[in-house]
Design an enzyme around this catalytic site. Structure first.
Site, PDB file in Angstrom:
ATOM      1  N   CYS A  59       5.031   7.519   6.354  1.00  0.00           N
ATOM      2  CA  CYS A  59       6.201   6.645   6.381  1.00  0.00           C
ATOM      3  C   CYS A  59       7.502   7.340   5.959  1.00  0.00           C
ATOM      4  CB  CYS A  59       5.933   5.389   5.556  1.00  0.00           C
ATOM      5  SG  CYS A  59       7.002   3.985   6.000  1.00  0.00           S
ATOM      6  N   LYS A  97       1.294  10.382  -0.622  1.00  0.00           N
ATOM      7  CA  LYS A  97       2.666  10.317  -0.127  1.00  0.00           C
ATOM      8  C   LYS A  97       3.636  10.947  -1.135  1.00  0.00           C
ATOM      9  CE  LYS A  97       5.932   6.753   1.500  1.00  0.00           C
ATOM     10  NZ  LYS A  97       6.069   5.278   1.694  1.00  0.00           N
ATOM     11  N   GLU A 155      -0.029   2.929   7.532  1.00  0.00           N
ATOM     12  CA  GLU A 155       0.133   2.950   6.073  1.00  0.00           C
ATOM     13  C   GLU A 155      -0.398   1.648   5.469  1.00  0.00           C
ATOM     14  OE1 GLU A 155       3.740   3.868   2.872  1.00  0.00           O
ATOM     15  OE2 GLU A 155       4.235   2.935   4.798  1.00  0.00           O
TER      16      GLU A 155
END
Length: 279
Positions: free
Chosen positions: A155, A114, A40
């Site tokens: 994540c 995300k 990330e």
């Protein structure tokens, strides 16, 4: 397919980060990897909103994206850029936390923004409000390649099993989980969460991670957990790094996906139910 997970310590300088990652892509390709993954926020890890506003650019202008597209083409590899922090045209000025899959011709094969924002208070002295600077994505993404169908996550998405289940039921063989996990939460939950997602879905899980202390010219120095992992569809850890930068290699065998799902076919066992009733 031989995959290579890059574990790095990104700074808040995109040009500096590009040089590090570009060299590691070359090293991985020379070692026989056909698929390379980065963590990330590969381009810039910064806790300073002022610095981010000054240094982040739109996708078309990002030097890390351009440089890694060129590296993928030069080495003839598939490349997942775990995510890049990028400017958007949103009226509120928030950034995107965007993952890219690059094909061996250097073309963008898939993008994923995300979905789940890291808005948490880890401790009295460690608070994060990702949604203050980044706007969440709204769509799950699968990416088909000649070697596997990839389910894209980033994540904090790791804590939301429904996303991973939908990706697996829609055809994912491999879940990619690039991260910049905090040291506190990583020590507590990183291994367990990644193994759970593999076991629940019968997917390979590949999790390249940021690691170490990320020195910043502005704002606080952040610390991330490292421990990049490769996990089989049966939940076995078959590769792990420590807390130093490096490259983790793993051979992806899709027969293990079919074997795990034949033994525990839970992806086909969903049942409708009511409630819960409050009694």
């Amino acid at each position: 397919m031989k995959a290579a997970l890059l574990q790095i310590t990104s700074s808040d300088d995109p040009a500096e980060n590009l040089e590090v990652v570009r060299a590691m892509v070359g090293e991985a390709a020379a070692a026989g990897a056909g698929y390379v993954l980065t963590p990330e926020v590969t381009n810039c890890l910064s806790g300073s909103r002022t610095h981010q506003r000054e240094i982040l650019v739109r996708e078309a202008e990002d030097i890390v994206l351009a440089g890694l597209r060129a590296a993928a083409k030069a080495h003839g590899v598939w490349l997942t850029i775990g995510s890049l922090a990028l400017r958007t045209d949103d009226a509120d000025g928030r950034f995107a936390n965007r993952q890219f899959l690059i094909d061996p011709q250097g073309q963008i094969a898939a993008r994923y923004d995300k979905i789940h924002m890291f808005d948490v208070t880890v401790s009295e002295g460690e608070t994060y409000r990702e949604s203050a600077a980044y706007r969440p994505g709204t769509a799950a993404v699968l990416a088909k390649t000649p070697f596997a169908t990839l389910g894209l996550t980033i994540c904090y998405d790791l804590r939301f099993p429904a996303l991973h289940r939908r990706l697996a039921q829609s055809g994912a063989d491999v879940l990619v989980a690039p991260a910049a996990f905090t040291h506190v939460t990583g020590k507590a939950h990183w291994h367990a969460l990644l193994q759970a997602r593999a076991i629940e879905t019968g997917c390979w899980v590949l999790a390249p991670a940021q690691t170490g202390t990320h020195k910043a010219r502005r704002g606080p120095n952040r610390k991330t957990f490292g421990h990049s992992l490769a996990i089989t569809p049966w939940g076995e850890i078959v590769g792990e790094l420590g807390e130093e930068p490096g490259i983790l290699y793993v051979d992806i065998d899709l027969k293990k996906v079919a074997q795990a799902r034949e033994r525990i076919p839970s992806l086909t066992h969903d049942q409708e139910f009511d409630g819960p009733d409050i009694q």
